[in-house]
Design an enzyme around this catalytic site. Sequence first.
Site, PDB file in Angstrom:
ATOM      1  N   CYS A  19      31.408  39.310  31.455  1.00 47.40           N
ATOM      2  CA  CYS A  19      32.305  40.357  31.965  1.00 47.40           C
ATOM      3  C   CYS A  19      32.671  40.113  33.421  1.00 47.40           C
ATOM      4  O   CYS A  19      32.758  41.067  34.217  1.00 47.40           O
ATOM      5  CB  CYS A  19      31.697  41.753  31.804  1.00 47.40           C
ATOM      6  N   LYS A  28      19.604  49.395  31.733  1.00 44.20           N
ATOM      7  CA  LYS A  28      19.217  48.138  32.398  1.00 44.20           C
ATOM      8  C   LYS A  28      17.935  48.317  33.203  1.00 44.20           C
ATOM      9  O   LYS A  28      17.433  47.368  33.795  1.00 44.20           O
ATOM     10  CB  LYS A  28      20.339  47.671  33.324  1.00 44.20           C
ATOM     11  N   ASP A  52      28.524  49.114  43.088  1.00 40.14           N
ATOM     12  CA  ASP A  52      28.168  48.939  41.681  1.00 40.14           C
ATOM     13  C   ASP A  52      26.694  48.525  41.665  1.00 40.14           C
ATOM     14  O   ASP A  52      26.360  47.377  41.956  1.00 40.14           O
ATOM     15  CB  ASP A  52      29.079  47.859  41.086  1.00 40.14           C
ATOM     16  N   GLN A  60      23.007  46.208  38.603  1.00 40.96           N
ATOM     17  CA  GLN A  60      21.890  45.258  38.705  1.00 40.96           C
ATOM     18  C   GLN A  60      20.988  45.594  39.888  1.00 40.96           C
ATOM     19  O   GLN A  60      19.828  45.165  39.907  1.00 40.96           O
ATOM     20  CB  GLN A  60      22.415  43.818  38.857  1.00 40.96           C
ATOM     21  N   HIS A  95      31.970  42.569  38.350  1.00 40.81           N
ATOM     22  CA  HIS A  95      31.957  42.819  36.901  1.00 40.81           C
ATOM     23  C   HIS A  95      33.276  43.525  36.551  1.00 40.81           C
ATOM     24  O   HIS A  95      33.835  44.250  37.385  1.00 40.81           O
ATOM     25  CB  HIS A  95      30.766  43.733  36.600  1.00 40.81           C
TER      26      HIS A  95
HETATM   27  N1  PLP Z   1      28.267  46.017  36.852  1.00 40.87           N
HETATM   28  C1  PLP Z   1      27.416  44.999  36.719  1.00 40.87           C
HETATM   29  C2  PLP Z   1      27.099  44.153  37.923  1.00 40.87           C
HETATM   30  C3  PLP Z   1      26.810  44.748  35.480  1.00 40.87           C
HETATM   31  O1  PLP Z   1      25.962  43.731  35.353  1.00 40.87           O
HETATM   32  C4  PLP Z   1      27.142  45.578  34.388  1.00 40.87           C
HETATM   33  C5  PLP Z   1      26.596  45.303  33.050  1.00 40.87           C
HETATM   34  O2  PLP Z   1      26.264  44.190  32.713  1.00 40.87           O
HETATM   35  C6  PLP Z   1      28.028  46.639  34.591  1.00 40.87           C
HETATM   36  C7  PLP Z   1      28.572  46.823  35.836  1.00 40.87           C
HETATM   37  C8  PLP Z   1      28.391  47.565  33.488  1.00 40.87           C
HETATM   38  O3  PLP Z   1      27.269  48.227  33.010  1.00 40.87           O
HETATM   39  P1  PLP Z   1      27.394  49.174  31.737  1.00 40.87           P
HETATM   40  O4  PLP Z   1      27.915  48.315  30.624  1.00 40.87           O
HETATM   41  O5  PLP Z   1      26.009  49.651  31.498  1.00 40.87           O
HETATM   42  O6  PLP Z   1      28.342  50.246  32.097  1.00 40.87           O
END
Ligand code: PLP
Length: 417
Positions: A372, A233, A207, A210, A130
């Site tokens: 993203c 999430k 990260d 998910q 991401h």
């Molecule tokens: N990493 C992953 C794998 C994600 O799916 C997301 C959000 O969709 C993020 C990071 C970023 O999350 P946030 O926007 O809540 O900071």
Amino acid sequence: MLHWRVMSELDVAALRRDFPILQRTVNGKPLVYLDSAASSHKPRQVVDAMADYYYHHHANVHRGAHTLSTEATSLYESARATVARFLGAPDPASVVFTRNTTEALNLVVASWGGANLNEGDEVVVTVAEHHANLVPWHLFKRGRGIVLKAVGLTSEHRIDLEALREAITERTRAVATFHMSNVLGSINRVREIADLAHAVGAVLIVDGAQGAPHLSVDVQALDCDFYALSGHKMLGPTGIGALWARRSLLEAMPPFLGGGEMIRRVTLDDSSYAGIPQRFEAGTPAIAEAVGLAAAIDYLTDVGMDAVAAHDAALARYALERLDELEGITLYGPRGEDRGGIVTFNVDGIHPHDVASALDAEGIAVRAGHHCAQPLGTVLGARATARASFYLYTTEAEVDRFVEVLARTRDFFAAAV
Ligand code: PLP
């Protein structure tokens, strides 16, 4: 064809009663919410916990000697302990509250990276990250001279562990990757990646945006060094996330943001800083949101994370099996084990935004775009895709409806050409 049915331990009908939004209609049709990977819905228990906090306990934390401030502090700190327990972390002080995963990862890059990375040092990521796990490195890289390496996918759309093994060298200081991909639905073998990173003395940054909502997480068993998550999430409110870090690393890290709450002593010329975790929480934190996150975690824990993971995986397997029967659908991501409740797809000849709009007209919410993860889109040869994502409140009947409307949409566009 006879379909494999979704066997789930969850009483989904009972769970759904806790989520008032699932009763609403969209465009005159019952809402089918298949966008939980972007943000999940919230059960009453979470909203009630936040309302109770505001109605009965709110004050600023860590400051006053009065009763309300003590109560707010105790609720906030107990939320920290709840997050630590949920992650299998031995020590609540190693949990830092942030706004979300993005902020948690920026904190690691700026603070740990700032103190530990020098010219020529290497950081290994993957092509499927991401942007939250790429852009902070890009910002940091400018002027630092570090080398960012990206590992590719196998033909099955999993991270290529052989390529990862080769990418890690004596110059590698960090490996940073996802627990579960928000596009491919693949679950990384974090423990193996940790072993590879630790073999050369590098840290592993996970990260968990998910992973935390959908999998049972134990940071000690995973043996990672950092784990980042977002509350919104995982049934919690927006505006709160967390970073867990190995205590010895966190203790040695400099502050990320400066201001109130994170200091020991301040003069006009200089300041010294508090211990962990306060050193990383400048300013008034998101107190009600921390309370809400703890309520979300209590809810998930009551349901059972193994059951949640199994339910999501069963729905994904069922959806993939049904979509396989449709002509003109391209599916992304691996099959089989180690796969969560995310199904990313394209319909031949129809832009994913049009697919999403057609589904929305029937009350079905899916996401369309680059999710993203633009570098991954390039690797997949699909700059934009559509994505259906499932959670503990998603039913098999909703997957059926999604597949039926998708098939109709495909036929409608084909007839129009
Ligand atoms: N990493 C992953 C794998 C994600 O799916 C997301 C959000 O969709 C993020 C990071 C970023 O999350 P946030 O926007 O809540 O900071």
